[in-house]
Design a protein around this motif. Structure first.
Motif, PDB file in Angstrom:
ATOM      1  N   MET A 128       0.837  -1.199   0.000  1.00  0.00           N
ATOM      2  CA  MET A 128       0.000   0.000   0.000  1.00  0.00           C
ATOM      3  C   MET A 128       0.870   1.247   0.000  1.00  0.00           C
ATOM      4  SD  MET A 128      -3.573  -0.273   0.838  1.00  0.00           S
ATOM      5  CE  MET A 128      -3.263  -1.095  -0.703  1.00  0.00           C
ATOM      6  N   GLY A 129       0.534   2.207  -0.806  1.00  0.00           N
ATOM      7  CA  GLY A 129       1.322   3.430  -0.875  1.00  0.00           C
ATOM      8  C   GLY A 129       0.997   4.343   0.280  1.00  0.00           C
ATOM      9  N   ALA A 130       0.647   5.574  -0.042  1.00  0.00           N
ATOM     10  CA  ALA A 130       0.323   6.521   1.007  1.00  0.00           C
ATOM     11  C   ALA A 130      -0.962   6.060   1.712  1.00  0.00           C
ATOM     12  CB  ALA A 130       0.119   7.898   0.397  1.00  0.00           C
ATOM     13  N   ASP A 131      -1.078   6.473   2.924  1.00  0.00           N
ATOM     14  CA  ASP A 131      -2.197   6.050   3.761  1.00  0.00           C
ATOM     15  C   ASP A 131      -3.534   6.463   3.149  1.00  0.00           C
ATOM     16  OD1 ASP A 131      -3.232   6.599   7.154  1.00  0.00           O
ATOM     17  OD2 ASP A 131      -3.203   4.802   5.948  1.00  0.00           O
ATOM     18  N   HIS A 132      -3.514   7.550   2.419  1.00  0.00           N
ATOM     19  CA  HIS A 132      -4.744   8.192   1.990  1.00  0.00           C
ATOM     20  C   HIS A 132      -5.475   7.500   0.882  1.00  0.00           C
ATOM     21  CE1 HIS A 132      -5.789  12.329   3.386  1.00  0.00           C
ATOM     22  NE2 HIS A 132      -4.922  11.888   4.254  1.00  0.00           N
TER      23      HIS A 132
ATOM     24  N   HIS B 279      -0.710   6.532  -5.599  1.00  0.00           N
ATOM     25  CA  HIS B 279      -0.749   7.936  -5.195  1.00  0.00           C
ATOM     26  C   HIS B 279       0.334   8.244  -4.155  1.00  0.00           C
ATOM     27  CE1 HIS B 279      -2.345  11.497  -3.038  1.00  0.00           C
ATOM     28  NE2 HIS B 279      -2.488  11.883  -4.272  1.00  0.00           N
ATOM     29  N   TYR B 280       1.051   9.341  -4.386  1.00  0.00           N
ATOM     30  CA  TYR B 280       2.068   9.754  -3.434  1.00  0.00           C
ATOM     31  C   TYR B 280       1.571  11.019  -2.745  1.00  0.00           C
ATOM     32  CZ  TYR B 280       6.513  11.090  -1.451  1.00  0.00           C
ATOM     33  OH  TYR B 280       7.500  11.422  -0.567  1.00  0.00           O
ATOM     34  N   HIS B 281       1.280  10.879  -1.444  1.00  0.00           N
ATOM     35  CA  HIS B 281       0.657  11.993  -0.744  1.00  0.00           C
ATOM     36  C   HIS B 281       1.589  13.203  -0.671  1.00  0.00           C
ATOM     37  CE1 HIS B 281      -2.224  13.950   1.756  1.00  0.00           C
ATOM     38  NE2 HIS B 281      -1.326  14.159   2.694  1.00  0.00           N
TER      39      HIS B 281
ATOM     40  N   HIS C  91       1.728  17.961  -0.960  1.00  0.00           N
ATOM     41  CA  HIS C  91       0.981  19.219  -1.068  1.00  0.00           C
ATOM     42  C   HIS C  91       1.679  20.191  -2.014  1.00  0.00           C
ATOM     43  CE1 HIS C  91      -1.665  18.013   2.201  1.00  0.00           C
ATOM     44  NE2 HIS C  91      -0.585  17.539   2.788  1.00  0.00           N
ATOM     45  N   SER C  92       2.382  19.661  -3.022  1.00  0.00           N
ATOM     46  CA  SER C  92       3.138  20.523  -3.931  1.00  0.00           C
ATOM     47  C   SER C  92       2.186  21.296  -4.846  1.00  0.00           C
ATOM     48  CB  SER C  92       4.065  19.668  -4.783  1.00  0.00           C
ATOM     49  OG  SER C  92       3.282  18.964  -5.722  1.00  0.00           O
ATOM     50  N   VAL C  93       2.792  22.195  -5.629  1.00  0.00           N
ATOM     51  CA  VAL C  93       2.019  22.964  -6.602  1.00  0.00           C
ATOM     52  C   VAL C  93       1.250  22.009  -7.508  1.00  0.00           C
ATOM     53  CG1 VAL C  93       2.196  24.785  -8.322  1.00  0.00           C
ATOM     54  CG2 VAL C  93       4.018  24.480  -6.629  1.00  0.00           C
ATOM     55  N   ILE C  94       1.944  20.962  -7.957  1.00  0.00           N
ATOM     56  CA  ILE C  94       1.327  20.025  -8.901  1.00  0.00           C
ATOM     57  C   ILE C  94       0.181  19.265  -8.224  1.00  0.00           C
ATOM     58  CG2 ILE C  94       1.779  18.128 -10.485  1.00  0.00           C
ATOM     59  CD1 ILE C  94       3.821  19.868 -11.352  1.00  0.00           C
ATOM     60  N   HIS C  95       0.375  18.885  -6.960  1.00  0.00           N
ATOM     61  CA  HIS C  95      -0.700  18.194  -6.247  1.00  0.00           C
ATOM     62  C   HIS C  95      -1.949  19.066  -6.189  1.00  0.00           C
ATOM     63  CE1 HIS C  95       2.412  15.433  -4.718  1.00  0.00           C
ATOM     64  NE2 HIS C  95       1.424  14.623  -4.445  1.00  0.00           N
ATOM     65  N   ARG C  96      -1.721  20.372  -6.032  1.00  0.00           N
ATOM     66  CA  ARG C  96      -2.867  21.254  -5.790  1.00  0.00           C
ATOM     67  C   ARG C  96      -3.562  21.717  -7.069  1.00  0.00           C
ATOM     68  NH1 ARG C  96      -0.689  25.596  -3.470  1.00  0.00           N
ATOM     69  NH2 ARG C  96       1.328  24.727  -2.898  1.00  0.00           N
TER      70      ARG C  96
ATOM     71  N   LEU D 141       0.999  11.815 -13.049  1.00  0.00           N
ATOM     72  CA  LEU D 141      -0.406  12.201 -12.888  1.00  0.00           C
ATOM     73  C   LEU D 141      -1.042  11.397 -11.751  1.00  0.00           C
ATOM     74  CD1 LEU D 141      -2.873  13.785 -13.965  1.00  0.00           C
ATOM     75  CD2 LEU D 141      -3.332  11.853 -15.469  1.00  0.00           C
ATOM     76  N   ALA D 142      -0.791  10.088 -11.746  1.00  0.00           N
ATOM     77  CA  ALA D 142      -1.390   9.235 -10.720  1.00  0.00           C
ATOM     78  C   ALA D 142      -0.816   9.556  -9.343  1.00  0.00           C
ATOM     79  CB  ALA D 142      -1.156   7.764 -11.049  1.00  0.00           C
ATOM     80  N   ALA D 143       0.475   9.889  -9.295  1.00  0.00           N
ATOM     81  CA  ALA D 143       1.117  10.137  -8.006  1.00  0.00           C
ATOM     82  C   ALA D 143       0.635  11.440  -7.382  1.00  0.00           C
ATOM     83  CB  ALA D 143       2.634  10.171  -8.172  1.00  0.00           C
ATOM     84  N   THR D 144       0.216  12.385  -8.226  1.00  0.00           N
ATOM     85  CA  THR D 144      -0.127  13.699  -7.683  1.00  0.00           C
ATOM     86  C   THR D 144      -1.638  13.943  -7.635  1.00  0.00           C
ATOM     87  OG1 THR D 144       0.073  14.646  -9.883  1.00  0.00           O
ATOM     88  CG2 THR D 144       2.004  14.785  -8.463  1.00  0.00           C
ATOM     89  N   THR D 145      -2.443  12.966  -8.071  1.00  0.00           N
ATOM     90  CA  THR D 145      -3.896  13.166  -8.101  1.00  0.00           C
ATOM     91  C   THR D 145      -4.588  11.986  -7.440  1.00  0.00           C
ATOM     92  OG1 THR D 145      -3.440  14.030 -10.310  1.00  0.00           O
ATOM     93  CG2 THR D 145      -5.735  13.933  -9.640  1.00  0.00           C
ATOM     94  N   GLU D 146      -5.411  12.267  -6.457  1.00  0.00           N
ATOM     95  CA  GLU D 146      -6.168  11.190  -5.807  1.00  0.00           C
ATOM     96  C   GLU D 146      -7.173  10.622  -6.808  1.00  0.00           C
ATOM     97  OE1 GLU D 146      -6.456  10.348  -2.343  1.00  0.00           O
ATOM     98  OE2 GLU D 146      -5.637  12.055  -1.247  1.00  0.00           O
ATOM     99  N   PRO D 147      -7.461   9.313  -6.724  1.00  0.00           N
ATOM    100  CA  PRO D 147      -8.417   8.721  -7.671  1.00  0.00           C
ATOM    101  C   PRO D 147      -9.732   9.484  -7.705  1.00  0.00           C
ATOM    102  CG  PRO D 147      -7.435   7.020  -6.300  1.00  0.00           C
ATOM    103  CD  PRO D 147      -6.918   8.327  -5.793  1.00  0.00           C
ATOM    104  N   ARG D 148     -10.179   9.912  -6.534  1.00  0.00           N
ATOM    105  CA  ARG D 148     -11.439  10.646  -6.461  1.00  0.00           C
ATOM    106  C   ARG D 148     -11.377  11.923  -7.290  1.00  0.00           C
ATOM    107  NH1 ARG D 148     -13.311  15.071  -4.255  1.00  0.00           N
ATOM    108  NH2 ARG D 148     -15.389  15.083  -3.312  1.00  0.00           N
ATOM    109  N   ASP D 149     -10.211  12.632  -7.210  1.00  0.00           N
ATOM    110  CA  ASP D 149     -10.074  13.874  -7.957  1.00  0.00           C
ATOM    111  C   ASP D 149      -9.974  13.607  -9.452  1.00  0.00           C
ATOM    112  OD1 ASP D 149     -10.142  15.207  -5.574  1.00  0.00           O
ATOM    113  OD2 ASP D 149      -7.966  15.238  -5.343  1.00  0.00           O
ATOM    114  N   LEU D 150      -9.316  12.485  -9.804  1.00  0.00           N
ATOM    115  CA  LEU D 150      -9.248  12.113 -11.219  1.00  0.00           C
ATOM    116  C   LEU D 150     -10.651  11.962 -11.792  1.00  0.00           C
ATOM    117  CD1 LEU D 150      -6.462   9.413 -11.720  1.00  0.00           C
ATOM    118  CD2 LEU D 150      -6.631  11.649 -12.791  1.00  0.00           C
ATOM    119  N   LEU D 151     -11.521  11.277 -11.027  1.00  0.00           N
ATOM    120  CA  LEU D 151     -12.896  11.068 -11.486  1.00  0.00           C
ATOM    121  C   LEU D 151     -13.624  12.398 -11.608  1.00  0.00           C
ATOM    122  CD1 LEU D 151     -13.819   7.963  -9.320  1.00  0.00           C
ATOM    123  CD2 LEU D 151     -13.233   8.006 -11.734  1.00  0.00           C
TER     124      LEU D 151
END
Lengths: 254, 251
Positions: free
Chosen positions: A1-5, A10-12, A14-19, A126-136
């Protein structure tokens, strides 16, 4: 399992790209990959520019290189294929480190490797910086038909449930002395898959019942509205813009 | 008496293959009551539950009888309001929780009722606070423990502010601590509860009244302690107390 979230990819952070809003990232990544693919394969330097631009983006996302390298392993089958190409392809031969190889094969291998690696890296970023929910949510904002987005959402949600079911079935088979090494046992595996299909289908029906019970009337409610700032659009456009210049250079400089 | 929250009259239902599931079921549940629905496997408990919010029966069913929720008959045109009033928590939380995050899932019901923005957030916040899952709002449901998922499933229904909460086997597959935590949550709610269960001590702990459904008929309707203490009644309907459990010895 990657990040807890979120998800294993997904790599948890808060960078510019994540946001950045997800739909901008999706368009940006898609445009970048298309431009990479459109770059003539005889070119060399434009690919270096593509790679440099992507590395800068990865740097800005603060995703560790080791994290991405490990996940690049999915590309291995293509790498093997690319490595074979110079030996099996026809056409004029050339000498590489004392071995006679096919000239067009060599070029094709290079192109496959370069385009493939850049494409996979972009998808991973893209996958590392975007939560699946946000992708949807991003795909919804890009006006992808609601049903398609819902299907993807259910897949993300239930892939682990179904995988868990498959795992338990396999353990139960093994516990009763089953060993799937000989082709004679394939029918058993086929029946297991059939059972899994039926179970998943029935689960689908139960999920639908539970949805109806909470007032589902044919479409999922869109839950969030995102205001996009101009700086965000420009940030997302930076990567494909650089790639566009590099691709143009590749076409003109031929 | 006041209008019952749940008023089931002469409900009879057969599945399309001819299996008779319910025969003349009468059940009245009043505001604030907590009622346990007991019965052996195959007694028709789930079939009855699916009638309460019109998944089965209503206009489309092959049955007779009526179901009213706080005076509103279950009909095709009343379904949206009925489904708000009757909150069903299904047995497998994986069937109930399907959205990418806990927050989205709890918001699903109220959003279907047309709530948006701050109102929606308030509902979600309240429901999650009641079940003690506020800290998990942004987690995907599949990363929670089974007990936590069951609590979120309860929150998804509470967020619709139902008039009656229907729990289908709420204690199944829970470890003793999760089972107790869920009991505390249910006892703390100011809502009418109908609880389908095989867990008789749980019924005694949570519900003052019990109803036995057997072969599609209501065969007993009395205070839980009385029902559990009637060995002949229990034996006749395949109900058994767990080893060493004596309802008379509790309180």
């Amino acid at each position: 399992m990657g990040a807890d979230h979120g998800h294993a990819l997904h790599y948890h952070g808060h960078s510019v790209i994540h946001r950045l809003p997800a739909h901008l990232k999706i368009v940006s990544a898609l445009a970048f990959v298309l431009l990479v693919v459109a770059t003539p394969r005889e070119a060399t330097w434009p690919y270096a520019v593509h790679l440099a631009a992507l590395l800068l983006a990865i740097r800005a996302a603060r995703v560790p290189a080791a994290y991405l390298m490990k996940r690049l392993v999915v590309e291995v089958p293509f790498v093997v294929f690319a490595a074979l190409l110079p030996f099996v392809a026809t056409g004029p031969r050339t000498n590489l480190l004392g071995v006679s190889v096919s000239q067009p094969g060599l070029v094709a291998a290079w192109a496959l490797l370069a385009k493939g690696t850049l494409g996979v890296l972009t998808a991973l970023l893209l996958a590392a910086t975007t939560e699946p929910r946000d992708l949807l949510a991003g795909l919804t904002r890009l006006r992808l038909p609601g049903q398609l987005v819902e299907i993807m959402g259910f897949m993300v949600r239930y892939v682990e449930v179904v995988a868990g079911e498959l795992r338990r079935m396999s353990i139960a088979r093994t516990s009763r002395g089953f060993d799937a090494r000989s082709p004679r046992h394939w029918p058993v595996l086929a029946r297991s898959l059939g059972t899994l299909f039926v179970r998943s289908y029935e689960r689908g029906e139960r999920v639908h019942l539970a949805m109806l019970s909470r007032g589902y009337a044919g479409s999922l409610p869109a839950l969030d509205v995102v205001a996009v700032r101009r700086t965000e659009v420009m940030a997302a456009a930076a990567l494909p813009a650089v790639a566009a210049i590099a691709a143009l250079w590749g076409v003109v400089g031929r | 008496m006041t209008t019952p929250v749940l008023d089931v009259r002469g409900l009879t239902f057969a599945y399309p293959d001819g299996t008779r599931a319910l025969t003349g079921v009468d059940l009245h549940v009043h505001r604030g009551e907590r009622v346990a629905l007991l019965g052996p496997n195959g007694a028709g408990k789930t079939t009855l539950v699916l009638h309460l919010n019109g998944i089965l029966g209503g206009d489309a069913g092959s049955g007779v009888g009526s179901v009213e929720v706080s005076g509103m008959p279950v009909r095709q045109d009343t379904l949206p309001e009925i489904r708000r009033r009757v909150g069903i928590v299904f047995q497998d939380p994986d069937d109930q929780l399907f959205m990418p995050t806990v927050r989205d899932d709890v918001a699903f019901g109220p959003a279907n009722l047309g709530l948006r923005g701050a109102d929606l957030e308030t509902r979600v916040g309240e429901a999650l606070a009641v079940v003690g899952m506020t800290a998990y709002a942004d987690r995907p449901p599949h990363h929670l423990s089974f007990g936590q998922r069951r609590r979120v499933a309860v929150a998804t229904v509470l967020a619709m502010r139902p008039e009656i909460l229907v729990l289908d086997e709420p204690s199944s597959n829970l470890d003793p601590a999760s089972r107790r935590e869920l009991a505390e949550i249910v006892l703390g709610l100011d809502v009418t509860v109908l609880m389908v269960t095989h867990d008789l001590p749980y019924a005694l702990q949570l519900c003052e009244r019990s109803v036995i459904l057997s072969e599609g008929r209501i065969v007993a309707d009395a205070p839980t302690r009385e029902v559990l203490g009637d060995a002949a009644l229990m034996g006749a309907h395949r109900l058994e107390l767990p080893f060493g459990f004596d309802p008379a010895a509790t309180r």
